[in-house]
Scaffold this active site. Structure first.
Site, mmCIF file in Angstrom:
data_model
loop_
_atom_site.group_PDB
_atom_site.id
_atom_site.type_symbol
_atom_site.label_atom_id
_atom_site.label_comp_id
_atom_site.label_asym_id
_atom_site.label_seq_id
_atom_site.Cartn_x
_atom_site.Cartn_y
_atom_site.Cartn_z
ATOM 1 N N LEU A 81 21.679 -69.298 43.467
ATOM 2 C CA LEU A 81 20.570 -69.805 44.279
ATOM 3 C C LEU A 81 19.934 -68.710 45.141
ATOM 4 C CD1 LEU A 81 21.719 -73.354 45.423
ATOM 5 C CD2 LEU A 81 19.899 -72.747 43.814
ATOM 6 N N CYS A 82 20.770 -67.717 45.573
ATOM 7 C CA CYS A 82 20.192 -66.675 46.425
ATOM 8 C C CYS A 82 19.209 -65.813 45.638
ATOM 9 C CB CYS A 82 21.276 -65.831 47.089
ATOM 10 S SG CYS A 82 22.317 -64.985 45.908
ATOM 11 N N THR A 83 19.469 -65.624 44.330
ATOM 12 C CA THR A 83 18.508 -64.887 43.504
ATOM 13 C C THR A 83 17.195 -65.645 43.449
ATOM 14 O OG1 THR A 83 20.226 -63.895 42.135
ATOM 15 C CG2 THR A 83 18.032 -64.023 41.169
ATOM 16 N N GLU A 109 15.685 -65.529 47.125
ATOM 17 C CA GLU A 109 15.362 -64.268 47.795
ATOM 18 C C GLU A 109 14.880 -63.146 46.880
ATOM 19 O OE1 GLU A 109 18.972 -63.605 49.940
ATOM 20 O OE2 GLU A 109 18.741 -65.610 50.794
#
Ligand SMILES: [Zn+2]
Lengths: 523, 449
Positions: free
Chosen positions: B210-212, B215
């Site tokens: 999810l961070c990829t 962000e």
């Protein structure tokens, strides 16, 4: 047309719009429409092939209903070609479906030029002597030919085309073209702008592995006389060096760098496959040379001049842990190099076209672009003529198959399929076709197989009694499931040949329906 | 063939395999008209799935000497099926696949009877599946395969020495395709590896972190998944995303485009958006035909022994040349699905309630909120409420009494297990043995009688 796009969505994802256009332009001729032929065409009609012409001289009888889904009760007594054709048409009304009620053997004699109008001919359940004739006709007219045969629990599929060159081979696993072992100046100078020792942990773990490897390789080269790691110990040491630069244990980009370091260790230059293609004597061009060979000639010049031993850069990079900014910049650097390489190739292509007296614009930019993108993956397939295979088989391969346990059933079936045709030519029926003559047929088939093996230079080799018995038991039956399998393979190969995408099969595929240990024989 | 007096019979070609003695055949091959008629009259085959593989399977089986077929599928026909699911036409769009497929094959092949079931595979009682001689799977989901596999394996009984009882083996043939590639396999529970024994062949799909997405998006797929998994919920609150709703898909597409523009990422198209969101697997007629034909041929061989069978896993790859390979995988002896079962030792006084709790604690099972059945009879059902109420009184009964006072037996437990943080429903086989019963059980029964 939106509906067209939705209908073909699942296959457009495989061969794209261009592949689909190629299919829709193709005209296919089918010889004999028993279950093997009907199933082959069914798969092509569903996919939207341009036109089909079904040729069969027989009338439908009760037995045909037991193995052919393209017929029903109402077909009995009617021409098989007509009935099969009308059911196939029902599957897809954008296909142009035609039929001719005629035996293929007769058509071969009476009108050999008939076949020149097609893109590809599929010959099913055709006997050896007719196959040889048809192959000669198709080769002369430059028509692609696929031979498919179902016979009891065995069968075969064979392509016969003089030459088939593929640009879009679309291999599943192919080393990406990152040029880490031979970086060009722009990539190096971009790598130099990135601070590998940045104190910011977020920035540090978002440096793409391509940059990490280029920079560490530079460092390595300085202390190793300008060479990259080559021995096992050096490679290990290099990986340790990468590890030592990690700022934290959880840095995915550094883990990726270690995993991808083999790309850096790979030798520079082109593969042996590509070397073979640029050394082919078709690179000596004349005005009749195909676009493919014109582009290969340009590629050859590029590799030995501007490319410095390398083909044009592909220009795309795989996904990797990175900040968006670094990744997008990296993408642009790769694309710019690919574009520059393409420009050089394009001007070479135009020059060559001029030299051989062709219109300099006769090969499109898109075609040259695609060629450059796929330069490392080009494939040229050549198939021996059926006549050559029959009269001068590759006997060392044949001997190898005959003594290799993995091949024993498959090669046995190859011999017996051919022996069955010789048998039929002599006795007017296939071995075991009629119940009463089993014992006699078994010994006759055995004798025929022995004499065929002698002709093939394999004196003294015998096939097992079990296999000969099984072949007689099959009695030339066309079992639906076997026909559907063989037809599936044949249609798959048609698609690859017509779309000029993916790599078609080589050699002769022998289906082994006993334990499924089928084999490809190169004879 | 003699019985037809020289006339051409409809089984002209199949007769060669079924009526004649053979040399490379299965151990129980008994050629003759009895065999042929037996396939027609007594062999009942279930085809699971009426999609690309299912349509082919129904056709192939109908032309392989079988007369009694059933097909189960919960889906309705869509336009994008028509490039390969050859039993369907444009005017069939929206109709249940199972019903149309059955109808079309019956129209063409006279004498064949096909019963369609337009429902989920889980909607059927386990007994429904026990009725078939062979189950042929034409599915595209791992979960569905896993479910059918567990059902088929639940019928398997073992002798005391842990060898499977032949008559309890429910054979399965399973096919799968993706693009130019596919596999066909034969599963004889207890003899060859079941789906669960070799579950590693189907690695779970890798999801983007999810961070990829949030962000550091880099690819078109990242932008699409951002719109689909993050932005949709932000904007639409509680409203569930429906991939079959064109408005929803269009919204995700336009949001993905916006994000791609913002970050300078190329490649977002409507086609890719659909592919990523729905996890579309490319599919073509020819591969389905090849794999289904292999499955149908194996079905015929299992039913008739007219040849050897595939042992036990065939892979086909037609993308780079043509490669077929047979691999003989081995069973996982400890497989909870096809193995003898997890052994649970109980006291005669153990109540059903206590047993359900034990399943939750059992280190090899960790099965929570289990429903229990015995020989197809529900002992306790967690849901639906009406069944829960009907079976609730059993909870306080000793299990020993509920299963008819047998000292060892098998029960089935359906509950939830936690796998990598997500809960999935799971059917387990539990072998129960009552300890210390040798003398006392008899006495109890005597005194009870
Ligand atoms: Zn298992």
């Amino acid at each position: 047309m939106a509906e067209h796009k939705i209908k073909y969505d699942r296959q457009l994802r495989i061969w794209g719009e261009l592949g689909q256009v190629a299919l829709e332009k193709a005209s296919i001729c089918l010889l004999n429409c028993g279950p093997t032929g009907s199933e082959t065409l069914k798969n092509l009609v569903l996919g939207g092939i341009g036109s089909i012409t079904v040729i069969d001289g027989s009338k439908v009888d009760e037995g045909d209903l037991g193995n052919n889904f393209m017929l029903d009760e109402s077909s009995i007594g009617h021409p098989k070609a007509k009935c099969v054709c009308s059911f196939l048409q029902e599957l897809n009304d954008s296909v142009n479906a035609k039929f001719i009620e005629e035996y293929p053997e007769k058509l071969l004699e009476s009108n050999p030029s008939f076949f020149a109008q097609f893109s590809l001919v599929i010959a099913t359940q055709l006997m050896e002597n007719s196959v040889v004739k048809l192959d000669r006709i198709c080769r002369e007219a430059n028509i692609m030919l696929i031979i498919a045969r179902s016979y009891g629990l065995t069968g075969l599929v064979r392509i016969s085309v003089k030459e088939h060159a593929v640009i879009e081979t679309k291999p599943d696993h192919f080393l990406d073209d990152l040029r880490l072992n031979n970086p060009w100046p722009e990539l190096k100078s971009f790598a130099d702008t990135i601070d590998l020792n940045t104190p910011d942990p977020v920035a540090h773990k978002h440096i793409p592995y391509v940059i990490i490897l280029v920079r560490i390789a530079e460092e390595w080269e300085k202390s190793h006389g300008g060479t990259l790691p080559s021995t096992r110990d050096e490679k290990k040491e290099f990986k340790e060096l990468i590890k030592s630069k990690m700022a934290a244990i959880d840095e995915d980009n550094y883990k990726e760098a270690i995993e991808a370091s083999f790309k850096l260790f790979a030798p520079r230059g082109i593969s042996s496959n590509l070397q073979k293609i640029i050394s082919d004597n078709r690179v000596e061009l004349d005005s009749t040379s195909s676009d493919f060979w014109v582009m290969v000639a340009a590629l050859k010049e590029f590799i030995s001049n501007e490319g410095g031993g390398e083909p044009p850069l592909e220009g795309s990079i795989p996904d990797m842990t990175s900040s968006t900014e670094h990744y997008v910049n990296l993408q642009m650097i790769y694309q710019a190099k690919a574009e520059a390489d393409y420009q050089i190739i394009e001007s070479k292509v135009r020059n060559i076209l001029k030299t051989i007296g062709r219109d300099t614009q006769s090969i499109s930019k898109a075609a040259i672009k695609s060629f450059c993108r796929n330069a490392r993956k080009l494939t040229v397939c050549r198939y021996r003529s059926i006549q050559e295979e029959f009269t001068a088989p590759n006997s060392s391969e044949l001997q190898k198959y005959l003594t290799d346990e993995d091949y024993s059933l498959a090669v046995g079936f190859y011999i017996l399929l051919r022996a069955a045709d010789r048998f039929a030519a002599n006795y007017n029926s296939f071995p075991g076709q009629f119940d009463g003559e089993m014992d006699e047929d078994i010994s006759r088939l055995k004798t025929t197989a022995v004499s065929l093996l002698n002709d093939l230079g394999c004196n003294g080799t015998t096939l097992t009694e079990d296999l000969i018995n099984e072949m007689c038991r099959f009695g030339a039956a066309e079992i639906h499931a076997v026909a559907a399998f063989i037809g599936g393979i044949a249609s798959q190969e048609v698609i690859k040949l017509i779309t000029k995408q993916f790599i078609p099969m080589s050699g002769t595929f022998i289906f082994n329906g006993i334990d499924h240990k089928s084999q490809l024989l190169s004879l | 063939m003699a019985s037809f007096g020289g006339q051409v019979s409809r089984s002209r070609d199949l007769d060669k395999l079924l009526l004649r003695p053979g040399h490379l055949v299965g151990p129980d091959f008994d050629p003759g008209t009895d065999l042929r008629e037996g396939l027609k009259e007594f062999v009942k085959i279930l085809v699971v799935g009426a999609g690309g593989l299912g349509c082919e399977l129904l056709k192939d089986l109908a032309l392989s000497g079988f007369r009694h077929l059933e097909v189960i599928d919960m889906d309705r026909i869509e336009v994008s099926n028509l490039n390969r699911q050859f039993l369907f036409r444009l005017q069939d769009v929206g109709k249940p696949k199972a019903e149309v497929a059955a109808q079309r094959v019956m129209e063409r092949v006279s004498g064949v009877n096909i019963v369609p079931h337009f429902c989920r595979i889980e909607d059927k009682e386990i007994d429904f599946y026990s009725d078939f001689s062979i189950i042929a799977l034409g599915l595209d989901s791992i979960e569905a395969r896993s479910y059918i596999n567990s059902v088929a394996c639940s019928f398997l009984e073992y002798e005391d020495d842990d060898t499977p009882k032949g008559e309890s083996i429910k054979p399965m043939v399973d096919g799968g395709t993706e693009g130019f590639k596919g596999h066909a396999r034969v599963i004889l529970p207890g003899k060859t590896p079941c789906f669960e024994c070799t579950i590693w062949l189907f690695p779970p799909q890798v999801k983007f972190p999810l961070c990829t997405l949030a962000e550091t998006p880099r690819t078109a797929a990242h932008c699409i998944e951002y719109a689909h998994l993050i932005k949709w919920d932000e904007v639409h609150g509680g409203k569930a995303f429906d991939p079959d709703e064109p408005d929803h898909m269009n919204w995700v597409y336009s949001e993905a485009l916006k994000r791609a523009d913002l970050f300078g990422i190329p490649g977002v198209t409507y086609q890719l958006t659909q592919g990523v969101v729905k996890n579309i697997i490319p599919a073509i007629a020819s591969t389905n035909a090849i794999i289904s034909a292999a499955c149908a041929l194996e079905t015929l061989k299992i039913a008739s022994d007219c040849s050897k069978t595939l042992s036990n896993y065939l892979t086909y790859n037609g993308a780079e040349g043509l490669h077929t390979k047979v691999t003989e995988f081995v069973r996982d002896k400890d497989c909870l699905v096809c193995g003898p079962g997890a052994l649970v030792e109980l006291d005669m006084s153990t109540t059903l309630q206590k047993f359900i709790e034990l399943l939750e604690e059992h280190p090899k099972l960790l099965l929570s909120k289990a429903s229990i059945s015995h020989k197809g009879k529900n002992l306790y059902m967690q849901a639906p409420p009406i069944l829960e109420e009907q079976t609730r009184s059993n909870l306080t009964q000793p299990l020993f009494h509920l299963i008819g006072k047998k000292t060892r037996d098998v029960v089935h437990a359906t509950g939830t297990i936690s796998k990598n943080g997500t809960k999935t429903s799971s059917l387990k086989k539990v072998r129960i043995v009552f300890t210390g019963v040798d003398g006392t059980a008899e006495m109890d029964m005597v005194s009870g009688a």
